[in-house]
Design an enzyme around this catalytic site. Structure first.
Site, PDB file in Angstrom:
ATOM      1  N   SER A   1       8.990 112.740 141.478  1.00 34.22           N
ATOM      2  CA  SER A   1      10.311 113.684 141.995  1.00 34.22           C
ATOM      3  C   SER A   1      10.171 114.766 141.098  1.00 34.22           C
ATOM      4  O   SER A   1      10.590 115.773 141.616  1.00 34.22           O
ATOM      5  CB  SER A   1      11.394 113.068 142.049  1.00 34.22           C
ATOM      6  OG  SER A   1      11.758 112.287 140.830  1.00 34.22           O
ATOM      7  N   GLU A   2      10.022 114.761 139.936  1.00 32.82           N
ATOM      8  CA  GLU A   2       9.657 115.644 138.895  1.00 32.82           C
ATOM      9  C   GLU A   2       8.752 115.351 137.960  1.00 32.82           C
ATOM     10  O   GLU A   2       8.424 114.371 137.605  1.00 32.82           O
ATOM     11  CB  GLU A   2      10.904 116.115 138.070  1.00 32.82           C
ATOM     12  CG  GLU A   2      11.999 116.862 138.824  1.00 32.82           C
ATOM     13  CD  GLU A   2      13.285 116.000 139.573  1.00 32.82           C
ATOM     14  OE1 GLU A   2      14.047 116.667 140.241  1.00 32.82           O
ATOM     15  OE2 GLU A   2      12.813 114.771 139.621  1.00 32.82           O
ATOM     16  N   THR A   3       7.962 116.713 137.486  1.00 33.76           N
ATOM     17  CA  THR A   3       7.237 116.628 136.343  1.00 33.76           C
ATOM     18  C   THR A   3       7.683 117.723 135.299  1.00 33.76           C
ATOM     19  O   THR A   3       8.236 118.648 135.649  1.00 33.76           O
ATOM     20  CB  THR A   3       6.021 117.035 136.625  1.00 33.76           C
ATOM     21  OG1 THR A   3       5.456 116.068 137.595  1.00 33.76           O
ATOM     22  CG2 THR A   3       4.870 116.950 135.524  1.00 33.76           C
TER      23      THR A   3
ATOM     24  N   HIS B   1      16.170 112.695 134.391  1.00 31.74           N
ATOM     25  CA  HIS B   1      15.345 111.805 134.016  1.00 31.74           C
ATOM     26  C   HIS B   1      13.829 112.136 133.329  1.00 31.74           C
ATOM     27  O   HIS B   1      13.347 111.234 132.593  1.00 31.74           O
ATOM     28  CB  HIS B   1      14.951 110.738 135.359  1.00 31.74           C
ATOM     29  CG  HIS B   1      13.959 111.271 136.266  1.00 31.74           C
ATOM     30  ND1 HIS B   1      14.144 112.176 137.269  1.00 31.74           N
ATOM     31  CD2 HIS B   1      12.691 110.928 136.437  1.00 31.74           C
ATOM     32  CE1 HIS B   1      13.195 112.555 137.634  1.00 31.74           C
ATOM     33  NE2 HIS B   1      12.125 111.881 137.372  1.00 31.74           N
TER      34      HIS B   1
END
Length: 288
Positions: free
Chosen positions: A47-49, A76
């Site tokens: 979902s995110e990096t 997160h």
């Protein structure tokens, strides 16, 4: 593309070994171009990096990319990034400053490896009617009218629409129409929907949450620290002026998560927003 030698994945906010939300972390990102960061985020598919870079004004600069685009803040991935640095022995427990698109914010790591991230002070945006929101969630307007809490945009770095439901059964029954949600978020200049109910699995938990952000190619997320920080501020204003909240998320995805939010206030006005949690063991990524 520049070869990346230090890329990892780890879960943040997990209640179990399989719980939490997975983030990609790239440590040596200083030479990467914007399009390379986006390409890596797409390839990893999380979902995110988070991409960690040097900063001239803070200890670190971090940029966050979903598979679709860059975002100003990610809870997160921040927890995962600093937990990774701590676990690798690159950072001791202490207080650090970080440069984000959302602003210059503080991060603290305690001796147990718990990461505490500061978020921006809350901004309260427009409110919406149950009739306009219910179809997006596969619900009836009267379902949303059962709560006295407003359907409202709140941001502590990212603008989400907050929707209160009367119980966890109704929360679990939500059937999001991702195309409609994507269009609504685009039109309203918001990121996603954070839907919650006070009905929880444990007595210490404030609310159970679900988060939908298809505009950013995140249909549903197991743990959303930025949204939970804003939810704490929303509840402080409209529900009870508490200073400590614990939220569970990801239960229906089989990825149980716990997000802790602490607020500081002066004369009833929020003066600081802190989201905290742990991350699991890192796994090195090859071939990035």
């Amino acid at each position: 593309m520049t070869k990346i030698t230090e890329a990892y994945q780890l879960n943040a906010f997990g209640l179990t070994a399989s719980g939490g939300n997975t983030a990609g972390i790239v440590l040596n990102a200083a030479t990467l171009k914007d399009e390379e960061m986006l390409a890596i985020a797409k390839k990893l598919g999380f979902s995110e990096t988070a991409f960690i870079l040097p900063s001239k004004i803070c200890d670190f600069k971090i940029r966050f990319f979903t598979p679709a685009r860059e975002v100003d803040l990610c809870g997160h991935a921040t927890i995962a990034a600093y937990s990774l640095l701590f676990q690798l022995g690159k950072l001791p427990a202490g207080i650090y400053s970080q440069e984000l698109l959302a602003g210059l914010l503080e991060v603290r790591i305690n001796e147990r490896g718990q990461v505490f991230m500061e978020q921006s002070l809350p901004q309260f945006g427009p409110q919406f009617s149950p009739e306009s929101i219910a179809p997006l969630l596969g619900l009836k307007a009267e379902d949303l009218s059962l709560s006295s809490l407003p359907i409202q945009v709140v941001s502590t770095g990212l603008s989400d629409i907050f929707v209160a439901l009367p119980d966890r059964d109704l929360l679990e029954s939500v059937q999001p129409d991702f195309e409609q949600i994507r269009a609504f978020n685009h039109q309203s200049n918001t990121v996603g929907f954070h839907v919650f109910a006070f009905d929880t699995t444990t007595g210490s938990t404030t609310a159970t949450c679900r988060n939908f952000a298809p505009l950013y190619e995140i249909n549903e997320e197991a743990a959303t620290g930025s949204s939970c920080g804003a939810l704490g501020c929303y509840l402080h204003r409209y529900w009870q002026p508490e200073s400590h909240f614990e939220f569970e998320q990801g239960l229906n995805l089989g990825q149980p998560s716990k997000i802790i939010v602490d607020l500081e206030s002066v004369e009833g006005e929020i003066s600081k927003v802190i989201v905290s949690g742990f991350a699991g063991k890192p796994e090195i990524l090859q071939g990035i």
